[in-house]
Design an enzyme around this catalytic site. Structure first.
Site, PDB file in Angstrom:
ATOM      1  N   ASP A 118      12.455 -84.023   1.046  1.00  0.00           N
ATOM      2  CA  ASP A 118      11.580 -83.774   1.719  1.00  0.00           C
ATOM      3  C   ASP A 118      10.775 -84.654   2.733  1.00  0.00           C
ATOM      4  O   ASP A 118      11.094 -85.995   2.518  1.00  0.00           O
ATOM      5  CB  ASP A 118       9.920 -83.010   0.823  1.00  0.00           C
ATOM      6  CG  ASP A 118       8.935 -83.818   0.060  1.00  0.00           C
ATOM      7  OD1 ASP A 118       9.620 -84.013  -0.499  1.00  0.00           O
ATOM      8  OD2 ASP A 118       8.003 -83.593   1.201  1.00  0.00           O
ATOM      9  N   GLU A 119      10.017 -84.336   3.765  1.00  0.00           N
ATOM     10  CA  GLU A 119       9.847 -85.237   4.650  1.00  0.00           C
ATOM     11  C   GLU A 119      10.928 -87.014   4.942  1.00  0.00           C
ATOM     12  O   GLU A 119       9.673 -88.020   5.481  1.00  0.00           O
ATOM     13  CB  GLU A 119       7.863 -85.811   4.327  1.00  0.00           C
ATOM     14  CG  GLU A 119       7.277 -84.260   5.053  1.00  0.00           C
ATOM     15  CD  GLU A 119       6.291 -84.413   4.403  1.00  0.00           C
ATOM     16  OE1 GLU A 119       5.321 -83.815   5.087  1.00  0.00           O
ATOM     17  OE2 GLU A 119       6.029 -85.927   3.564  1.00  0.00           O
TER      18      GLU A 119
END
Length: 863
Positions: free
Chosen positions: A543-544
């Site tokens: 993620d991210e």
């Protein structure tokens, strides 16, 4: 290596123009010890929802004068909000990395003499509406002297260094758009706590959490004492050992023998495993059981070992909290089966480490409430928390934060740790302790899912392997130095992540990055084998990832230049990384897991499932900010044959505050607050039906109209395999803090993951929900909280509600029967609230809830 050069260059450039001599160690210590350092929110309405205005005030109560003009002293602060201001009152602000910012004097600095006060105004990103948004342990350095923490910031009591939140433009997040949040007050709580539901104590004491599918109490009682015995199927030896340990906490020491030993005439607890649980109970799901209490016999039959274990937990759940040496139990018949196979809790131990005991306490209590998946987030930007003996730098460097700008001895200090390795949040779990934890969890039917966060959120691993690289290069071991390197030395890519990092992406174009992943997975497998269990699942995060990662990496340019590898440019790199990691895990028989945004080409399109060789691929769907239009991802992933674990931020994130109040700990990006009832009210079978409020606290009447497009239906519900709670630890630095935020909300997750309530449907039946929650909350008050405290866990207690009517104080609690205390003299003395009290001066009235000797809620006044 770009960031290291930048930091070192900043130090050299900064030192070049200093004209004043360094402060001595004595002067530095005296100034930081005696100077009062204070953060303040000046105005959250200064830039809509995009930013706030803040201040730092230094009140020089020391006898040391800070000289005017340029000097070599520097102040470092932890600020999770990016400070965009370049200078204020002759002092320059610089963002270093992550939350670390630096303040240095310029030629225009007028100095700060003893007795003077200096205010620095600055603009920061987003908004600050809670004390815990500010981080403790600001510190000062000068020359080669030892850093010194500003004494009043070296605390977990934020009020010591954060100015009060009083005005509307401090309590609210923004005014464009309008923030409709109602800040919690005693009167607002009182109105919310009001209920037409009457709960009988006897019913609450019989309430099992999570609620069984079928339960029927009959006339008659038994007295369980140490005259009883246990007979068990031989395969249940491990379950019986844990059972005996738990019974001993109640002063019950029962002898246990395999079931080929004659029972004799003693009253007996019988533990059995059967392929069928009876003609009227045809469930075959793992974990199913029956429990029957009758005269002189308690019989628990499970469809498997886990079922027997869960039947034992239901039996223990019927014990009153204070029982010793004997327990009176009503005759009962229970037939039960879990709703979901995946009933989990995610624990971010990387941002801050809270010690070994916190891990064991969490696993123990998960088992009490029939949760079976422990998602251990042990690596992230701010720390690596598991010893890998062949890669010692991961914990020697990556498990500690301190003041070392070169990051050879530790990571950059972050999140209020301060400048020393002894600071809060530092540490790691040894290999030996992790093997012990695995054994402990296995005995309680809990699977531990480790998360190797990658390719983003990986700064701790990156910097640890850079430190390893430099050490081995200095020793002339070039090939060994590059074996597990996670960065392209010549990478000039620039990016800034949500958490303000510039260098936290593993370079996915290097073979050494995959060698690192394989090495860590191999070591993990070895630990699981030593513990007598199997590593079934590895979560790799995903993620991210910072936008702009790998765009100027020569290693990636070389990969793009190769034909027929499916990689033509930077946008192909995340799926390329996922493919390689998934294949690596498949060869080892391990199921991969990732956060939702790590498996998406864009906001609506998932990676092609058939490109991965894994029979199962787990995904945690978390981003259900309704107005952002991405809350349909659980359906998209399930429909595309991923196995979905519901992890939604609005209901299941326990790092969010319990109520909208500046003194409550936690972030509030998904929702302004999440109390125990909100988590309890989550409906996993109908994700869209959970859409209640926007982030502005506007009621959602029509979700499709809010999103502006059709919402995909769930075509493959079998791929929703369960749900879990999440705790992220940026604002959480101690064991006490993390356990208060998890408990009692985790019991709500246990309830919903195990039991489907009658009030669930296309929308909530509010009257039935209120009735169900009132009994649940009463059970918390009358036995569960006390049991948790007996096991060393102090759950969060709800702040009471109160108001004065015709001169009489009325008070209530969100949890029926939870004791309320009142002070009529500003906290000098306290008394139990038993009914209406005459009030002469409302300004002196304080209230709190209490359970036991050591656990009280936050105190509230009437205003």
């Amino acid at each position: 290596m770009k960031i290291k050069t930048t930091l070192l260059g900043a130090m050299i450039a900064g030192c070049a123009f200093y004209t004043q001599a360094s402060l001595t160690q004595q002067q530095l210590t005296q100034f930081a010890t005696d100077t009062h350092f204070e953060f303040a929110v000046e105005n959250n309405f200064s830039n809509g929802a995009e930013g706030f205005s803040g201040s730092i005030t230094l009140t020089n109560n020391s006898k040391v004068d800070l000289p005017k003009g340029q000097s070599d002293w520097q102040i470092y602060i932890h600020s999770v909000r990016h400070i965009s201001t370049e200078s204020s009152n002759g002092l320059r602000f610089e963002h270093i990395n992550g939350d670390l910012h630096r303040i240095t004097p310029t030629a225009s600095f007028a100095g700060l003499k003893s007795g003077e006060k200096l205010q620095l105004l600055f603009d920061g990103s987003a908004w600050v509406a809670a004390y815990s948004d500010f981080m403790p342990r600001a510190f000062m350095v000068s020359g080669s002297n030892k850093p010194v923490i500003f004494a009043n910031t070296d605390t977990e009591d934020m009020t010591q260094f954060v100015a009060p939140f009083e005005r509307e433009n401090q309590l609210k997040r923004y005014n464009t758009p309008t923030d409709y949040t109602k800040i919690a007050t005693a009167e607002l709580r009182y109105e919310r706590n009001q209920s037409n539901v009457d709960v009988a104590k006897v019913d609450a004491l019989k309430r099992i959490i999570p609620k069984p599918e079928f339960i029927d109490f009959n006339r008659g009682e038994i007295t369980l004492n140490s005259d009883w015995q246990i007979r068990y199927a031989g395969r249940l030896k491990s379950e019986v050992e844990v059972f005996q340990e738990d019974l001993s906490e109640y002063g019950l020491n029962l002898k246990a023998e395999p079931n080929h030993i004659s029972e004799g005439n003693l009253p007996t607890i019988r533990l059995k495993v059967a392929k069928s649980l009876g003609r009227d109970y045809d469930y075959k799901k793992a974990g199913s059981y029956t429990l029957e209490i009758d005269d002189d016999v308690i019989e628990i039959v499970g469809i498997d070992n886990a079922g027997v274990f869960y039947g034992i937990q239901s039996l223990l759940a019927l014990f009153p909290a204070g029982s010793k040496n004997e327990v009176t139990l009503s005759h009962v018949e229970i037939k039960d089966s879990p709703r979901f196979d995946w009933r989990g809790m995610h624990y971010d131990n990387a941002r801050n480490y809270h010690g070994k005991e916190a891990l064991f306490k969490l696993v123990e209590q998960m088992a009490r409430y029939k949760l079976n998946k422990f998602h251990w987030h042990f690596s992230d930007d701010e720390g690596w928390r598991l010893e890998i003996p062949d890669l010692p730098e991961l914990t020697q460097v990556g498990a500690y934060r301190c003041f070392d700008l070169e990051e050879r001895e530790c990571l950059l200090t972050q999140l209020g740790t301060g400048p020393f390795k002894s600071g809060t949040g530092n540490g790691y779990l040894s290999r030996e302790d992790f093997v012990e934890l695995l054994k402990f969890a296995k005995a309680r039917h809990i699977e531990i899912i480790p998360e190797i966060e990658s390719p983003g959120h990986a700064r701790a691993a990156i910097k640890s392997m850079e430190a390893r690289y430099h050490k081995l290069m200095a020793a002339g071991k070039r090939d060994e130095a590059k074996a597990y390197l996670l960065t392209d030395i010549d990478d000039k890519s620039e990016y800034l992540t949500v958490q303000l990092y510039k260098d936290n992406s593993i370079n996915v174009c290097l073979d050494s990055s995959y060698a690192f992943m394989e090495k860590v997975v191999y070591e993990l497998q070895d630990m699981y084998r030593e513990a007598g269990t199997i590593l079934n699942t590895v979560h790799f995060g995903g993620d991210e990832v910072g936008k702009g990662s790998w765009t100027q990496s020569p290693a990636c340019d070389a990969l793009f230049a190769k034909a027929d590898n499916g990689v033509a440019g930077p946008n192909d790199l995340k799926p390329y990384f996922t493919q390689r990691v998934a294949t690596l895990l498949a060869k080892r028989g391990i199921t991969p897991g990732a956060w939702e945004d790590g498996l998406m080409y864009n906001t609506t399109t998932t990676f092609k499932r058939d490109e991965f060789p894994n029979p199962q691929f787990l995904v945690n769907t978390w981003d259900n900010i309704w107005e952002w239009g991405v809350a349909d991802r659980a359906h998209r992933f399930a429909n595309n044959n991923y196995q979905v674990i519901l992890s939604h931020g609005t209901h299941l994130y326990f790092d969010h505050p319990y109520e909208a109040h500046p003194q409550e700990r936690g972030y509030y990006w998904a929702t302004r607050y999440t109390d125990t009832k909100k988590s309890f009210s989550y409906m996993p079978d109908n994700v869209y039906a959970n859409a209640d409020f926007t982030r502005n606290r506007e009621p959602i009447e029509n979700l499709e109209a809010l999103v502006g497009r059709a919402l995909p239906p769930l075509r493959k519900p079998q791929n929703i395999i369960g749900m879990q709670g999440q705790i992220w630890s940026e604002t959480i630095r101690t064991e006490e803090q993390v356990l208060r935020l998890i408990f009692p909300r985790i019991l709500s997750v246990a309830e919903r993951a195990w039991h489907k309530a009658d009030w669930e449907g296309s929308k909530i039946d509010k009257a039935e929900l209120d009735k169900d929650f009132s009994l649940f909350a009463a059970a918390l008050s009358l036995k569960e909280i006390a049991k948790l405290q007996n096991d060393g866990v102090n759950p969060n207690l709800p702040v009471p509600g109160a108001k004065v009517v015709l001169g009489k104080l009325k008070a209530n609690s969100a949890f029926p029967f939870l004791p309320i205390e009142v002070s009529l003299d500003n906290g000098e003395s306290w008394q139990r609230y038993t009914g209406q009290i005459s009030i002469a001066d409302e300004s002196k009235v304080l209230l709190r809830t209490r359970m036991g000797d050591k656990n009280v809620s936050r105190v509230t006044g009437l205003n």
